[in-house]
Design a protein around this motif. Structure first.
Motif, PDB file in Angstrom:
ATOM      1  N   VAL A 274       0.838  -1.206   0.000  1.00 47.21           N
ATOM      2  CA  VAL A 274       0.000   0.000   0.000  1.00 47.21           C
ATOM      3  C   VAL A 274       0.871   1.253   0.000  1.00 47.21           C
ATOM      4  CG1 VAL A 274      -1.676   1.342   1.323  1.00 47.21           C
ATOM      5  CG2 VAL A 274      -1.983  -1.115   1.067  1.00 47.21           C
ATOM      6  N   GLY A 275       1.958   1.223   0.758  1.00 49.50           N
ATOM      7  CA  GLY A 275       2.868   2.365   0.796  1.00 49.50           C
ATOM      8  C   GLY A 275       2.405   3.447   1.761  1.00 49.50           C
ATOM      9  N   THR A 276       2.830   4.673   1.489  1.00 51.14           N
ATOM     10  CA  THR A 276       2.518   5.804   2.363  1.00 51.14           C
ATOM     11  C   THR A 276       1.827   6.914   1.579  1.00 51.14           C
ATOM     12  OG1 THR A 276       4.708   6.770   1.971  1.00 51.14           O
ATOM     13  CG2 THR A 276       4.482   5.334   3.890  1.00 51.14           C
ATOM     14  N   ASN A 277       1.134   7.760   2.305  1.00 46.32           N
ATOM     15  CA  ASN A 277       0.439   8.925   1.746  1.00 46.32           C
ATOM     16  C   ASN A 277      -0.502   8.556   0.602  1.00 46.32           C
ATOM     17  OD1 ASN A 277       1.732  10.881   3.467  1.00 46.32           O
ATOM     18  ND2 ASN A 277       3.574  10.484   2.281  1.00 46.32           N
ATOM     19  N   MET A 278      -1.223   7.469   0.786  1.00 49.79           N
ATOM     20  CA  MET A 278      -2.172   7.007  -0.223  1.00 49.79           C
ATOM     21  C   MET A 278      -3.592   7.118   0.335  1.00 49.79           C
ATOM     22  SD  MET A 278      -0.180   6.065  -2.681  1.00 49.79           S
ATOM     23  CE  MET A 278      -1.195   5.100  -3.769  1.00 49.79           C
ATOM     24  N   SER A 279      -4.562   7.052  -0.561  1.00 47.11           N
ATOM     25  CA  SER A 279      -5.968   6.961  -0.178  1.00 47.11           C
ATOM     26  C   SER A 279      -6.408   5.525  -0.426  1.00 47.11           C
ATOM     27  CB  SER A 279      -6.830   7.909  -1.002  1.00 47.11           C
ATOM     28  OG  SER A 279      -6.519   9.241  -0.700  1.00 47.11           O
ATOM     29  N   VAL A 280      -6.911   4.876   0.616  1.00 47.73           N
ATOM     30  CA  VAL A 280      -7.305   3.479   0.526  1.00 47.73           C
ATOM     31  C   VAL A 280      -8.817   3.390   0.675  1.00 47.73           C
ATOM     32  CG1 VAL A 280      -7.080   1.201   1.586  1.00 47.73           C
ATOM     33  CG2 VAL A 280      -5.099   2.739   1.520  1.00 47.73           C
ATOM     34  N   PHE A 281      -9.465   2.720  -0.280  1.00 51.76           N
ATOM     35  CA  PHE A 281     -10.898   2.463  -0.204  1.00 51.76           C
ATOM     36  C   PHE A 281     -11.080   0.954  -0.120  1.00 51.76           C
ATOM     37  CE2 PHE A 281     -15.273   3.217  -0.457  1.00 51.76           C
ATOM     38  CZ  PHE A 281     -15.830   2.270  -1.286  1.00 51.76           C
ATOM     39  N   ASP A 282     -11.671   0.497   0.962  1.00 54.00           N
ATOM     40  CA  ASP A 282     -11.825  -0.929   1.234  1.00 54.00           C
ATOM     41  C   ASP A 282     -13.277  -1.333   1.006  1.00 54.00           C
ATOM     42  OD1 ASP A 282     -11.602  -3.517   2.174  1.00 54.00           O
ATOM     43  OD2 ASP A 282     -10.952  -2.944   4.191  1.00 54.00           O
ATOM     44  N   LEU A 283     -13.522  -2.064  -0.053  1.00 55.03           N
ATOM     45  CA  LEU A 283     -14.860  -2.551  -0.379  1.00 55.03           C
ATOM     46  C   LEU A 283     -15.081  -3.851   0.389  1.00 55.03           C
ATOM     47  CD1 LEU A 283     -17.333  -2.126  -2.191  1.00 55.03           C
ATOM     48  CD2 LEU A 283     -16.186  -3.487  -3.922  1.00 55.03           C
TER      49      LEU A 283
ATOM     50  N   PHE B 192     -15.507  -4.462   9.629  1.00 55.31           N
ATOM     51  CA  PHE B 192     -15.457  -3.389  10.625  1.00 55.31           C
ATOM     52  C   PHE B 192     -14.181  -2.554  10.489  1.00 55.31           C
ATOM     53  CE2 PHE B 192     -14.002  -7.304  12.598  1.00 55.31           C
ATOM     54  CZ  PHE B 192     -12.785  -6.945  13.161  1.00 55.31           C
ATOM     55  N   GLY B 193     -13.519  -2.659   9.336  1.00 55.57           N
ATOM     56  CA  GLY B 193     -12.352  -1.815   9.071  1.00 55.57           C
ATOM     57  C   GLY B 193     -11.050  -2.359   9.620  1.00 55.57           C
ATOM     58  N   ARG B 194     -10.987  -3.639   9.869  1.00 56.14           N
ATOM     59  CA  ARG B 194      -9.805  -4.240  10.469  1.00 56.14           C
ATOM     60  C   ARG B 194      -8.534  -3.966   9.678  1.00 56.14           C
ATOM     61  NH1 ARG B 194      -6.313  -8.123  11.670  1.00 56.14           N
ATOM     62  NH2 ARG B 194      -6.473  -9.197  13.652  1.00 56.14           N
ATOM     63  N   MET B 195      -8.611  -3.975   8.348  1.00 58.44           N
ATOM     64  CA  MET B 195      -7.405  -3.798   7.546  1.00 58.44           C
ATOM     65  C   MET B 195      -6.792  -2.411   7.712  1.00 58.44           C
ATOM     66  SD  MET B 195      -6.945  -6.776   6.520  1.00 58.44           S
ATOM     67  CE  MET B 195      -5.587  -6.661   5.386  1.00 58.44           C
ATOM     68  N   SER B 196      -7.539  -1.477   8.253  1.00 52.97           N
ATOM     69  CA  SER B 196      -6.966  -0.144   8.492  1.00 52.97           C
ATOM     70  C   SER B 196      -5.829  -0.208   9.504  1.00 52.97           C
ATOM     71  CB  SER B 196      -8.046   0.830   8.971  1.00 52.97           C
ATOM     72  OG  SER B 196      -8.526   0.447  10.255  1.00 52.97           O
ATOM     73  N   ARG B 197      -5.810  -1.257  10.313  1.00 52.40           N
ATOM     74  CA  ARG B 197      -4.732  -1.430  11.294  1.00 52.40           C
ATOM     75  C   ARG B 197      -3.402  -1.754  10.629  1.00 52.40           C
ATOM     76  NH1 ARG B 197      -7.836  -5.624  15.302  1.00 52.40           N
ATOM     77  NH2 ARG B 197      -9.696  -4.367  15.625  1.00 52.40           N
ATOM     78  N   TYR B 198      -3.454  -2.209   9.393  1.00 51.27           N
ATOM     79  CA  TYR B 198      -2.256  -2.709   8.726  1.00 51.27           C
ATOM     80  C   TYR B 198      -1.760  -1.808   7.609  1.00 51.27           C
ATOM     81  CZ  TYR B 198      -3.717  -6.660  11.409  1.00 51.27           C
ATOM     82  OH  TYR B 198      -4.116  -7.463  12.448  1.00 51.27           O
ATOM     83  N   ILE B 199      -2.155  -0.560   7.633  1.00 48.46           N
ATOM     84  CA  ILE B 199      -1.604   0.404   6.678  1.00 48.46           C
ATOM     85  C   ILE B 199      -0.904   1.504   7.456  1.00 48.46           C
ATOM     86  CG2 ILE B 199      -3.309  -0.127   4.885  1.00 48.46           C
ATOM     87  CD1 ILE B 199      -4.759   2.467   5.646  1.00 48.46           C
ATOM     88  N   ASP B 200      -0.012   2.187   6.790  1.00 50.32           N
ATOM     89  CA  ASP B 200       0.726   3.267   7.417  1.00 50.32           C
ATOM     90  C   ASP B 200      -0.228   4.387   7.849  1.00 50.32           C
ATOM     91  OD1 ASP B 200       3.687   4.277   7.712  1.00 50.32           O
ATOM     92  OD2 ASP B 200       2.519   5.997   6.955  1.00 50.32           O
TER      93      ASP B 200
END
Length: 92
Positions: free
Chosen positions: A49-58, A62-70
């Motif tokens: 994913v890297g840094t300073n990106m916009s992530v949209f999770d379809l 409950f948004g768990r993957m947000s824990r694993y991004i910078d």
């Protein structure tokens, strides 16, 4: 208009959505993700994913993957599962 669409989806989903056990119990889902996705895989995800990106999770649950991004990334997720959405609100 979008408010009406949301109401329509909400009322429709309860009739067509038959969640499995893991989707009715977010903590069980969380445990399953931890067992399936080992730390190495999650670190690779973070690196990809890297840094300073916009992530949209379809189908974000409950948004768990947000824990694993910078933390420099912005994260938005969407899901139709009312149990996951309620759990996400409770978790903050």
């Amino acid at each position: 208009m979008s408010h009406n669409l949301k109401l329509f989806l909400s009322s429709s989903v309860q009739y067509i959505y038959m969640p499995g056990l893991q989707y009715r119990f977010p903590k069980l889902y969380d445990l399953g993700i931890r067992l399936i996705h080992r730390p190495k895989v999650l670190n690779e995800f973070k690196r990809a994913v890297g840094t300073n990106m916009s992530v949209f999770d379809l189908a974000a649950g409950f948004g768990r993957m947000s824990r694993y991004i910078d933390s420099s990334n912005t994260y938005e997720g969407i899901d139709l599962n009312p149990v996951s959405l309620r759990y996400a609100k409770e978790q903050g």
